[in-house]
Design an enzyme around this catalytic site. Structure first.
Site, mmCIF file in Angstrom:
data_model
loop_
_atom_site.group_PDB
_atom_site.id
_atom_site.type_symbol
_atom_site.label_atom_id
_atom_site.label_comp_id
_atom_site.label_asym_id
_atom_site.label_seq_id
_atom_site.Cartn_x
_atom_site.Cartn_y
_atom_site.Cartn_z
ATOM 1 N N CYS A 20 0.848 -1.208 0.000
ATOM 2 C CA CYS A 20 0.000 0.000 0.000
ATOM 3 C C CYS A 20 0.875 1.246 0.000
ATOM 4 O O CYS A 20 1.321 1.698 1.056
ATOM 5 C CB CYS A 20 -0.925 -0.014 1.214
ATOM 6 S SG CYS A 20 -1.911 1.476 1.356
ATOM 7 N N CYS A 77 -0.528 4.207 1.996
ATOM 8 C CA CYS A 77 -0.392 4.125 3.458
ATOM 9 C C CYS A 77 1.054 4.383 3.892
ATOM 10 O O CYS A 77 1.320 5.156 4.796
ATOM 11 C CB CYS A 77 -0.740 2.744 3.985
ATOM 12 S SG CYS A 77 -2.291 2.106 3.430
ATOM 13 N N ASP A 78 1.972 3.679 3.256
ATOM 14 C CA ASP A 78 3.333 3.610 3.801
ATOM 15 C C ASP A 78 4.342 4.476 3.071
ATOM 16 O O ASP A 78 5.482 4.612 3.519
ATOM 17 C CB ASP A 78 3.810 2.139 3.766
ATOM 18 C CG ASP A 78 2.839 1.228 4.495
ATOM 19 O OD1 ASP A 78 2.191 1.710 5.446
ATOM 20 O OD2 ASP A 78 2.712 0.055 4.120
#
Ligand code: NAP
Length: 541
Positions: free
Chosen positions: A357, A360-361
Site C-alpha cells: 500500500c 499508506c506507507d
C-alpha cells in the site's frame, strides 16, 4: 501560513462542534528547533479549531515547563486532550487523515460519549488493569483514523484505566524505527505489538484487554438475530452501490465489510477515470460513496462473514463476527486482495519495508529513500508515480519488456524519468530488522544482482476473495473468480455476485454497474414484480 481549515470545512465543523456540551482543553507542547513546521501547523490548527467553538479552550506550553513535567511530555509537538480527566495524546501533529480522528475525539470528550459499539463497551467493562495503547499512523493512511478511534474511544470510555497515544511516524521516525513500525497503522498494547493494519473493532478491544494479539473473537451478539432481504458481503464500490439500489427498490439490506469500507480504491492515490469527476483521491471518492449509501442502508465495518448456510425456503443463515443474520438473498461483492510474490523475505519483512500500500506507507520513504516498485500494471505505475511525487528514489521492476498499464500512466512515468528494470524478477528480499536490499535476476541474461533498497512495494495484481463463495458451492472460474451471468446471477438461486470477485474488467465504473445490476436482479427474483413474471438465467435456469 494560509488558513488550514477552508471556509467550507469551517462551516461543516461549526455545525458539528455546535453540538459540544462540556468544555474541552487542547494542550499543545512544543520545543523550538524540533519539528518546527509541525509545531507551527499544530499551533495554527488548534487556534482555528478553538475559534469554531467557545467550548474548546487551548493552552500552549514549552517542553520543559511545569505542565510538560506533570504530564510527562517530551516530544515536540505533542497534543493532549483534557489531560486532567483523560489520557489522550497525539505525538506529532494531527495531519491529514488524523484531523478527523481529532475532531471526533473532541466530540467524545465533550459529550462524554464514545462512538464504539455496545459490544465493545461490554467487553471493556471486563478490564481490570491499566493499559497504554499506541497506534502509529501517517497522514495519508486511510485505515489509520479508524484504528486510532478505537484507541481513543477505549481511553474515553475507560478513562480510569486506558491511555491512548496516536503517534505520527514521519515526525517520530526514531520511535517508528525503534519499534519496527514500518507500516501503518501499527498498534502496541503496553510493550506488545498487537496488530499491523486495521482490525475489526472486537479484535482491537480484546487485544487491549488481554494485552496480546487476539485474532479471533467469539461472536458476542449470537442473540442479535436480524432479518434482511439482502445481505451484501463487501463494502467496496460494488457492495455499496448494491445496497443503495436494493434499498431504493424496497429490499432491506445490510453490508458487511471485514476490513475498510471502499476496498481497494481507498488505497488508490488518485482516480482520474470516474465519469463526472476529473481527479479525486481514492479515499475521498470512497467517503462520498459511503456517505451516500449510509443514507439508505447500514454498512458494518470490521465484520467478517464466517459462513453462509442455505435454509431451504427460509433463505440463508449468515454467520458473522457480530452474530447471526438471516437473508432471503445474498450479494457477494468481496472483491480481490493483493497478490503476494511468495519469495524469501517477503513475509518476514512485511510491514518493515515490504508494503502492498503505497498510499499508506509511502510517507516513510520520502526524501530520497530508495524504493523498488514491482509490477507492470496500472497499480504499479500509479504507486511509482505517487512515491516519486513524495521524493522517493523509485525504480520499477517488471518481469516483461512492456507494461500492461494504461498509456497515460506510461507517459507520465517517462516524463518523470523513473527508471525501469525490464525482464527482471525479484528473487529475495534481504534485511535484518528492515528491508536493506533486493536480489534480482535478469530473465534475459540470467545475471543476478543485489540492489540496495529501503522499501519494496509489491503491486502485482489481485486474487479474488472467494472463500465464502467457495464454501457456498458457487461455480468458480479456474482462476477462482465467481461466475455470474450478465444479470449478476450466480450458479445458486438468490445469490448474486458483483465487482472484482467476478473477474473481468476491474474498474470502479464496472463494479458500481454490476452492483446496481445485482440488486435489480435480486429485486426481480425476491419481489416478483408483476411486470417480470419469470426470471431465468443461463447459469440458473
Ligand atoms: P494487473 O493489471 O493484473 O497487473 C499485474 C502486474 O503484475 C502485471 O504487469 C504482471 O505482469 C505483474 N505480475 C503478476 N504476477 C507477478 C509475479 N508473480 N511476479 C512478478 N510480476 C507479476 O494488476 P494491477 O495493476 O494491480 O491492477 C488490477 C486491476 O485494477 C486491473 O484490472 C487494473 O486495470 C485495475 N486498476 C485500474 C486503475 C485505473 O484505471 N487507473 C488503477 C489501478 C488498478 P505481466 O504483465 O507479465 O502479467
Amino acid at each position: 501560513m494560509a488558513e488550514i481549515i477552508t471556509p467550507d470545512t469551517r462551516k461543516l465543523l461549526g455545525e458539528t462542534l455546535g453540538q459540544l456540551k462540556g468544555e474541552v482543553t487542547l494542550m499543545l507542547f512544543t520545543k523550538k528547533g524540533v519539528n518546527d513546521p509541525f509545531n507551527e501547523f499544530s499551533d495554527k490548527f488548534i487556534r482555528e479549531i478553538s475559534s469554531v467553538s467557545s467550548r474548546i479552550r487551548h493552552e500552549f506550553h514549552s517542553i520543559g515547563d511545569e505542565a510538560s513535567k506533570k504530564f510527562s511530555v517530551e516530544r515536540s509537538p505533542t497534543l493532549l486532550i483534557s489531560p486532567e480527566t483523560y489520557h489522550l495524546r497525539y505525538t506529532g501533529a494531527p495531519l491529514g487523515e488524523e484531523g478527523r480522528s481529532l475532531i471526533i475525539a473532541i466530540m467524545m470528550v465533550s459529550l462524554g460519549q464514545t462512538i464504539m459499539s455496545d459490544d465493545s463497551r461490554k467487553r471493556l467493562d471486563r478490564l481490570k488493569v491499566r493499559r497504554h495503547v499506541r497506534v502509529f499512523v501517517s497522514p495519508t493512511c486511510p485505515y489509520c483514523p479508524q484504528q486510532a478511534l478505537y484507541a481513543l474511544s477505549a481511553a474515553v470510555y475507560r478513562k480510569d484505566l486506558v491511555s491512548a497515544e496516536i503517534i505520527e511516524i514521519y515526525q517520530n521516525q526514531d520511535l517508528a524505527e525503534q519499534e519496527g513500525a514500518m507500516s501503518v497503522p501499527t498498534t502496541y498494547v503496553d510493550e506488545t505489538h498487537t496488530s499491523s493494519g486495521l482490525e475489526p473493532e472486537e479484535n482491537f478491544m480484546e487485544s487491549l484487554i488481554e494485552g496480546r494479539p487476539v485474532r479471533y473473537v467469539m461472536p458476542a451478539g449470537m442473540e442479535d438475530k436480524r432479518d434482511y432481504d439482502l445481505v451484501i458481503l463487501g463494502g467496496g464500490p460494488a457492495g455499496l452501490t448494491a445496497a443503495m439500489y436494493a434499498e431504493r427498490s424496497g429490499l432491506r439490506s445490510i453490508v458487511f465489510e471485514r476490513a475498510n469500507i471502499g476496498g481497494q480504491i481507498t488505497i488508490t492515490p488518485v482516480v482520474e477515470n470516474y465519469p463526472g469527476i476529473q481527479r479525486i483521491a481514492g479515499k475521498t471518492l470512497v467517503d462520498m460513496l459511503a456517505r451516500q449509501t449510509l443514507e439508505y442502508a447500514p454498512v458494518l465495518q470490521g465484520v467478517s462473514v464466517d459462513a453462509i448456510s442455505v435454509q431451504g425456503r427460509k433463505g440463508f443463515e449468515v454467520r458473522t463476527s457480530r452474530g447471526i443474520y438471516h437473508a432471503r438473498g445474498i450479494i457477494i461483492a468481496t472483491g480481490a486482495e493483493h497478490r503476494r510474490l511468495n519469495i524469501p523475505g517477503e513475509a518476514r519483512l512485511a510491514g518493515r519495508g515490504v508494503s502492498y500500500c503505497a498510499t499508506c506507507d509511502g510517507f516513510l520513504f520520502r526524501e530520497g529513500k530508495k524504493v523498488v516498485v514491482i509490477g507492470g500494471g496500472n497499480s504499479a505505475l500509479t504507486d511509482a508515480l505517487y512515491l516519486d511525487s513524495l521524493g522517493a528514489q523509485v525504480t520499477i521492476l517488471h518481469r516483461k519488456d512492456a507494461f500492461r498499464a494504461q498509456a497515460r500512466l506510461q507517459d507520465a512515468l517517462k516524463q518523470r524519468n523513473i527508471p525501469v528494470l525490464w525482464n527482471s524478477s525479484a528473487m529475495e528480499i534481504l534485511g535484518d530488522k528492515k528491508v536493506e536490499s533486493l536480489k534480482i535476476e535478469n530473465l534475459t541474461s540470467g545475471t543476478k544482482e543485489e540492489r540496495e533498497a529501503n522499501g519494496v512495494f509489491i503491486a502485482i495484481g489481485y486474487d479474488p476473495v472467494n472463500a465464502i463463495a467457495g464454501k457456498l458451492g458457487l461455480r468458480l472460474s479456474k482462476e477462482g473468480y465467481v461466475i455470474a451471468d450478465d444479470r449478476q446471477r450466480t450458479s445458486m438461486p438468490f445469490v448474486y455476485a458483483a465487482g472484482d470477485v467476478t473477474g473481468g474488467i476491474k474498474q470502479i465504473t464496472v463494479a458500481v454497474g454490476q452492483g446496481s445490476v445485482a440488486s435489480l436482479s435480486a429485486f426481480e427474483d425476491l419481489s416478483s414484480p408483476y411486470w417480470k413474471k419469470t426470471t431465468t438465467s443461463p447459469l440458473n435456469p
